[in-house]
Design a protein around this motif. Structure first.
Motif, mmCIF file in Angstrom:
data_model
loop_
_atom_site.group_PDB
_atom_site.id
_atom_site.type_symbol
_atom_site.label_atom_id
_atom_site.label_comp_id
_atom_site.label_asym_id
_atom_site.label_seq_id
_atom_site.Cartn_x
_atom_site.Cartn_y
_atom_site.Cartn_z
ATOM 1 N N ARG A 100 52.028 -6.709 31.295
ATOM 2 C CA ARG A 100 53.221 -6.904 32.135
ATOM 3 C C ARG A 100 53.275 -8.323 32.673
ATOM 4 O O ARG A 100 54.351 -8.935 32.761
ATOM 5 C CB ARG A 100 53.225 -5.887 33.275
ATOM 6 C CG ARG A 100 53.444 -4.453 32.814
ATOM 7 C CD ARG A 100 53.306 -3.462 33.957
ATOM 8 N NE ARG A 100 54.390 -3.575 34.916
ATOM 9 C CZ ARG A 100 54.473 -2.845 36.028
ATOM 10 N NH1 ARG A 100 53.534 -1.953 36.295
ATOM 11 N NH2 ARG A 100 55.484 -2.989 36.851
ATOM 12 N N LEU A 101 52.118 -8.866 33.052
ATOM 13 C CA LEU A 101 52.072 -10.244 33.545
ATOM 14 C C LEU A 101 52.459 -11.224 32.453
ATOM 15 O O LEU A 101 53.239 -12.159 32.689
ATOM 16 C CB LEU A 101 50.659 -10.552 34.068
ATOM 17 C CG LEU A 101 50.402 -12.001 34.509
ATOM 18 C CD1 LEU A 101 51.351 -12.396 35.638
ATOM 19 C CD2 LEU A 101 48.950 -12.171 34.952
ATOM 20 N N GLN A 102 51.947 -11.029 31.253
ATOM 21 C CA GLN A 102 52.312 -11.905 30.140
ATOM 22 C C GLN A 102 53.818 -11.896 29.895
ATOM 23 O O GLN A 102 54.443 -12.955 29.743
ATOM 24 C CB GLN A 102 51.585 -11.466 28.868
ATOM 25 C CG GLN A 102 50.100 -11.802 28.834
ATOM 26 C CD GLN A 102 49.455 -11.355 27.545
ATOM 27 O OE1 GLN A 102 49.756 -10.285 27.026
ATOM 28 N NE2 GLN A 102 48.556 -12.164 27.011
ATOM 29 N N ASN A 103 54.406 -10.714 29.864
ATOM 30 C CA ASN A 103 55.847 -10.606 29.624
ATOM 31 C C ASN A 103 56.644 -11.280 30.736
ATOM 32 O O ASN A 103 57.646 -11.963 30.474
ATOM 33 C CB ASN A 103 56.253 -9.136 29.506
ATOM 34 C CG ASN A 103 55.767 -8.497 28.217
ATOM 35 O OD1 ASN A 103 55.592 -9.177 27.213
ATOM 36 N ND2 ASN A 103 55.546 -7.194 28.231
ATOM 37 N N LEU A 104 56.204 -11.092 31.976
ATOM 38 C CA LEU A 104 56.899 -11.689 33.108
ATOM 39 C C LEU A 104 56.873 -13.212 33.013
ATOM 40 O O LEU A 104 57.893 -13.882 33.245
ATOM 41 C CB LEU A 104 56.251 -11.220 34.417
ATOM 42 C CG LEU A 104 56.813 -11.807 35.716
ATOM 43 C CD1 LEU A 104 58.276 -11.421 35.882
ATOM 44 C CD2 LEU A 104 55.986 -11.335 36.912
ATOM 45 N N VAL A 105 55.722 -13.756 32.683
ATOM 46 C CA VAL A 105 55.592 -15.212 32.600
ATOM 47 C C VAL A 105 56.484 -15.773 31.499
ATOM 48 O O VAL A 105 57.209 -16.766 31.708
ATOM 49 C CB VAL A 105 54.117 -15.603 32.350
ATOM 50 C CG1 VAL A 105 54.004 -17.096 32.008
ATOM 51 C CG2 VAL A 105 53.275 -15.282 33.576
ATOM 52 N N LEU A 106 56.469 -15.142 30.338
ATOM 53 C CA LEU A 106 57.225 -15.665 29.199
ATOM 54 C C LEU A 106 58.732 -15.454 29.350
ATOM 55 O O LEU A 106 59.525 -16.323 28.966
ATOM 56 C CB LEU A 106 56.736 -15.029 27.906
ATOM 57 C CG LEU A 106 55.295 -15.364 27.501
ATOM 58 C CD1 LEU A 106 54.903 -14.589 26.249
ATOM 59 C CD2 LEU A 106 55.125 -16.855 27.272
#
Length: 231
Positions: A100-106
């Protein structure tokens, strides 16, 4: 709207930040039933609010505060997967949070910060676990420890199997077989040995309930995480 939502939650949010930024984590002194199953509502609340904080600061252009909140959110995931003992459940929580963090950042942070996006700093935040195979093995070992210390002692009095030693040996062998196969090549739950009594086969299957789904989820999460990091 996000700022108004977070305003009354500042004490809890500050606590979530402090917990996420702690450099160490440990389950020492925590009984197996407690570290094997966590209060999911409290975890979800903390992670959801940290994600909102990241979004808020990113859209404000405050890169430093967004990065701090993202490091705290990553820390929550690390607490779940880097403690001495983890289970399939806690490992799944940590990996889901990381994805979820990866998706949010990208999808949000990078476009919102634009030229203020520090690629090197944010790449550290969304970096995947160093050794997925070792993480998988650690999850299964922790699952076995949790079951032997909490699930089986709680279930056995109700079933009272006559072949208890054979049941424990079969479960240990099944888990070791899963560990030796690794996540990518493990198909389904190890079958219950036919030499076990009917009662013991039932307990054996109970121990592996949901096992295959967790493994498939692990493989899918790691594949998606690798795609995010490449992007």
């Amino acid at each position: 709207a996000i700022e108004a939502h977070l305003a009354p939650l500042q004490p809890a949010l500050e606590r979530a930040l402090r917990i996420g930024l702690l450099p160490d984590r440990s389950v020492k002194g925590i009984a197996a039933p407690q570290w094997g199953w966590l209060p999911i509502a409290a975890f979800k609340s903390a992670s959801d609010h940290l994600q909102l904080k990241i979004r808020l600061h990113a859209h404000r252009g405050d890169a430093a505060e967004a990065l701090l909140a993202a490091r705290a959110l990553k820390g929550w995931g690390r607490h779940f997967i880097e403690a001495e003992r983890i289970t399939l459940f806690t490992g799944a929580l940590g990996l889901t949070l990381h994805l979820r963090l990866q998706n949010l950042v990208l999808e949000e942070v990078m476009p919102a910060l634009g030229a203020g996006f520090d690629h090197a700093a944010w790449e550290q935040v969304i970096a995947n676990p160093d050794d997925p195979e070792a993480l998988f093995d650690k999850m299964l070992l922790g699952e076995w420890q949790s079951d032997v210390q909490s699930l089986l002692p709680a279930a056995l009095p109700a079933y009272n199997p006559r072949d208890l030693e054979a049941l424990l040996a079969a479960y240990t062998q099944g888990m070791n077989h899963a560990r030796s196969r690794g996540p990518a090549t493990f198909p389904e739950m190890p079958p219950a040995p036919q030499e076990l009594t009917l009662v013991s086969r039932h307990v054996y299957q109970m121990c592996f309930m949901g096992f295959a789904a967790y493994i498939k989820g692990f493989v899918r999460s790691m594949a998606m995480s690798r795609q995010c990091q490449v992007a």
